[in-house]
Design a protein around this motif. Structure first.
Motif, short mmCIF file in Angstrom:
data_model
loop_
_atom_site.label_atom_id
_atom_site.label_comp_id
_atom_site.label_asym_id
_atom_site.label_seq_id
_atom_site.Cartn_x
_atom_site.Cartn_y
_atom_site.Cartn_z
N VAL A 109 0.81 -1.33 -0.19
CA VAL A 109 -0.36 0.28 -0.09
C VAL A 109 0.99 0.91 -0.14
O VAL A 109 2.36 1.27 0.42
N CYS A 110 0.35 2.00 -1.04
CA CYS A 110 1.75 3.48 -0.63
C CYS A 110 0.51 4.36 -0.10
O CYS A 110 -0.98 4.38 -0.72
N CYS A 111 1.53 5.47 0.53
CA CYS A 111 0.25 6.91 0.93
C CYS A 111 0.46 8.06 0.84
O CYS A 111 1.82 8.22 0.57
N TRP A 112 -0.27 9.01 0.49
CA TRP A 112 0.23 9.67 -0.44
C TRP A 112 0.30 11.15 0.35
O TRP A 112 1.69 12.42 0.22
N GLY A 113 -0.36 10.60 1.62
CA GLY A 113 -0.29 12.00 2.71
C GLY A 113 1.00 11.90 3.50
O GLY A 113 1.67 13.08 3.70
N ASP A 114 1.86 11.01 3.71
CA ASP A 114 3.08 11.10 4.67
C ASP A 114 3.63 9.78 4.07
O ASP A 114 5.60 9.72 4.80
N GLY A 115 4.19 9.54 2.24
CA GLY A 115 4.41 8.88 1.66
C GLY A 115 4.94 6.82 2.09
O GLY A 115 6.48 6.82 1.43
N SER A 169 7.71 13.18 1.16
CA SER A 169 7.61 12.19 0.09
C SER A 169 5.91 12.14 0.35
O SER A 169 5.33 12.03 0.83
N ARG A 170 5.75 11.49 -0.99
CA ARG A 170 4.55 11.09 -1.14
C ARG A 170 4.46 9.71 -2.49
O ARG A 170 3.88 9.83 -3.74
N ALA A 171 4.70 8.64 -1.07
CA ALA A 171 4.73 7.34 -2.08
C ALA A 171 3.11 7.42 -2.81
O ALA A 171 1.84 7.94 -2.50
N HIS A 172 3.30 7.17 -4.14
CA HIS A 172 1.93 6.90 -4.98
C HIS A 172 1.48 5.95 -5.29
O HIS A 172 0.54 5.28 -5.78
N ALA A 173 2.38 5.02 -6.07
CA ALA A 173 1.51 3.49 -6.98
C ALA A 173 2.82 2.20 -6.45
O ALA A 173 3.94 2.97 -6.28
N ALA A 174 2.46 0.94 -6.46
CA ALA A 174 3.25 0.51 -6.21
C ALA A 174 3.19 -0.78 -7.98
O ALA A 174 1.79 -1.52 -8.40
N LEU A 175 4.78 -1.66 -8.69
CA LEU A 175 4.09 -2.26 -9.53
C LEU A 175 4.74 -3.42 -8.76
O LEU A 175 6.64 -3.89 -8.16
N MET A 176 4.47 -4.57 -9.19
CA MET A 176 4.87 -6.08 -8.64
C MET A 176 5.55 -6.07 -10.21
O MET A 176 5.18 -6.80 -10.91
N ASP A 186 7.93 7.77 -5.88
CA ASP A 186 7.64 8.88 -4.70
C ASP A 186 6.96 10.18 -5.45
O ASP A 186 8.09 10.46 -6.07
N LEU A 187 6.23 10.72 -5.81
CA LEU A 187 5.71 11.89 -6.45
C LEU A 187 6.53 12.49 -6.21
O LEU A 187 6.75 13.56 -6.09
N GLY A 188 6.75 12.65 -5.04
CA GLY A 188 6.81 14.07 -3.93
C GLY A 188 8.64 14.66 -4.24
O GLY A 188 9.13 15.18 -4.28
N HIS A 189 9.21 13.27 -3.84
CA HIS A 189 10.98 13.10 -4.29
C HIS A 189 11.11 13.07 -4.60
O HIS A 189 12.70 12.65 -5.76
N ASP A 190 10.34 12.77 -6.29
CA ASP A 190 10.70 12.47 -7.56
C ASP A 190 12.28 11.66 -7.59
O ASP A 190 13.03 11.04 -7.96
N LEU A 191 11.09 10.33 -7.34
CA LEU A 191 11.99 8.86 -7.29
C LEU A 191 10.98 7.63 -7.49
O LEU A 191 9.92 7.56 -7.18
N LEU A 192 11.32 7.10 -8.09
CA LEU A 192 12.05 5.47 -7.92
C LEU A 192 12.43 4.55 -7.74
O LEU A 192 13.77 4.60 -7.39
N VAL A 211 16.43 4.69 -8.71
CA VAL A 211 16.06 5.72 -9.37
C VAL A 211 15.96 7.26 -9.21
O VAL A 211 14.69 7.30 -9.35
N VAL A 212 16.22 8.13 -9.76
CA VAL A 212 16.43 9.99 -9.39
C VAL A 212 15.84 10.44 -10.81
O VAL A 212 16.53 10.41 -11.71
N MET A 213 14.43 10.43 -10.41
CA MET A 213 14.13 11.51 -11.74
C MET A 213 13.82 12.62 -12.05
O MET A 213 14.47 13.42 -10.94
N PRO A 214 14.16 13.61 -13.30
CA PRO A 214 13.92 14.83 -13.16
C PRO A 214 13.44 15.02 -11.96
O PRO A 214 12.75 15.27 -11.88
N ARG A 215 14.17 17.04 -11.30
CA ARG A 215 13.47 17.28 -10.09
C ARG A 215 11.70 18.63 -10.74
O ARG A 215 12.18 18.91 -11.78
N GLY A 216 11.33 18.00 -9.92
CA GLY A 216 9.56 18.19 -9.92
C GLY A 216 9.05 17.56 -10.73
O GLY A 216 7.64 17.96 -11.54
N SER A 217 9.01 16.31 -11.41
CA SER A 217 8.24 15.90 -11.89
C SER A 217 7.58 14.93 -11.88
O SER A 217 6.39 15.01 -12.48
N GLY A 218 7.54 14.40 -10.58
CA GLY A 218 6.30 13.46 -10.10
C GLY A 218 5.98 12.68 -10.66
O GLY A 218 5.06 12.24 -10.93
#
Length: 376
Positions: A109-115, A169-176, A186-192, A211-218
């Motif tokens: 489970v991913c939680c947007w509010g607290d990451g 931090s804004r965790a948003h989705a998980a992929l198996m 992580d939409l807030g930290h621009d991370l996979l 994996v670090v995504m471009p800053r602010g990409s979300g």
């Protein structure tokens, strides 16, 4: 393009009154003979079950309750009903996504509010038996000054934390993943974040690498191509990125990053879902704001995507969509409907809308048969 059979149920998530929506709970719809959808009824009353997942082999369904901060197991009851199977388990703030392991061992489970990224063990009956929190995310950009996202969109509106010294931090989705690891956004930290599954007396998730995504990409939602690369849609920059396995290593690295639409991002746009056609040749990205579906061609063996067309989604705020059996179904949260488009088998382009179904504040469309959500 088969993702579900012509006579199979599809569960709908929804926002209910506690989230300002008009839904009642988890809904049930089914394809009619002509491919359009028909409403069967409310499968289970629940508070804002914004995302739903299914067990791979049991008649079990799992739903997060976004405002109640819980996740719950349900079992099938009757033709299309669901009934609670055990108590609601605590989750985190704004729990917005749930995914099930293909072998039926656990949920994430991913939680947007607290990451938070949360691991829930399942027993042989598909019931939740334990809960373990994964390691918290750390912002790879630290205290660096704010910067614009690499694409379009409206940075000040869609990412209000971009120019703050500390971004939540804004965790948003998980992929198996196909190799039995788990990837989360992580939409807030621009991370996979890529996780190994830990067994033993205290099962859970151990961080493998990031994996670090471009800053602010979300980075928001993601899907794995049959070739192994992972396609990620970015909410803020309205782009699609390819996470590729590095040569000689199981680590992922950032590859192609390009626009999610042929016409570019417009002010107020926020990308939502990405889905693949069953043959893996096309991807479809929903864009809220301008209310479009971006159609992209998968090129170079799945190492890049090329935007080829934008199609009006047919409603307001396309939050989620499903591709299957030659059809595209788009769930519009704000206009309260699901619009169905036929897909051309060669070009992958949607034709004129074939049907519209009223569904109160829909947030997700998930096939009721296990294993199909992974294929788009």
């Amino acid at each position: 393009m088969d993702s579900f059979s012509a006579h199979e149920l599809i569960w709908t998530g929804s926002y209910t009154a506690d989230s300002g929506g008009s839904g009642i709970g988890i809904g049930a719809v089914a394809p009619a003979a002509d491919g359009t959808l028909r409403w069967l009824g409310v499968a289970a009353e629940a508070d804002s079950p914004s995302f739903v997942a299914v067990h791979p082999s049991l008649a079990a369904v799992y739903a997060v309750a976004e405002q109640a901060r819980t996740v719950r197991a349900y079992r099938r009851a009757g033709a299309f009903g669901l009934e609670p199977a055990g108590p609601a388990w605590p989750a985190g703030d704004a729990a917005c996504h749930v995914a099930v392991d293909p072998s039926g061992r656990f949920l994430v489970v991913c939680c947007w509010g607290d990451g938070q990224v949360l691991f829930y063990e399942l027993d042989a009956e598909g019931q939740i038996t334990s809960r373990t929190a994964a390691a918290a995310s750390r912002d790879p950009y630290g205290d660096a000054p704010g910067a614009q996202a690499s694409g379009g969109g409206t940075p000040d509106r869609e990412d209000p934390d971009r120019d703050r010294a500390k971004r939540p931090s804004r965790a948003h989705a998980a992929l198996m993943l196909s190799d039995e690891r788990v990837m989360t956004t992580d939409l807030g930290h621009d991370l996979l974040r890529i996780w190994n599954v830990r067994s033993g007396p205290v099962p859970g998730l151990d961080l493998d690498h990031e994996v670090v995504m471009p800053r602010g990409s979300g980075p928001r939602h993601l899907v794995q191509h049959p070739g192994g690369n992972v396609f990620v849609v970015t909410e803020y920059s309205v782009e699609v990125a390819v996470a590729m396995e590095s040569p000689g290593s199981a680590d992922f690295r950032l590859g192609h990053v390009g626009p999610a639409t042929a016409g570019g991002a417009l002010p107020g746009d926020a990308a939502a879902e990405i889905a693949l056609a069953g043959d893996g040749r096309h991807a479809y990205i929903g864009v809220r704001g301008s209310n479009r579906i971006g159609v992209l061609q998968v090129v170079d063996g799945g190492t890049a995507l090329r935007a080829v067309a934008d199609v009006p989604s047919g409603g307001n705020w396309p939050r989620h969509h499903l591709v299957g059996n030659g059809w595209l179904h788009v769930a519009h949260e704000r206009s309260g409907d699901v619009v169905t488009f036929p897909l051309d088998p060669e070009s992958g382009l949607p034709g004129a809308p074939a049907g519209r179904l009223d569904v109160a504040s829909p947030t997700a469309l998930v096939p009721a048969r296990a294993g199909l959500t992974r294929r788009g």
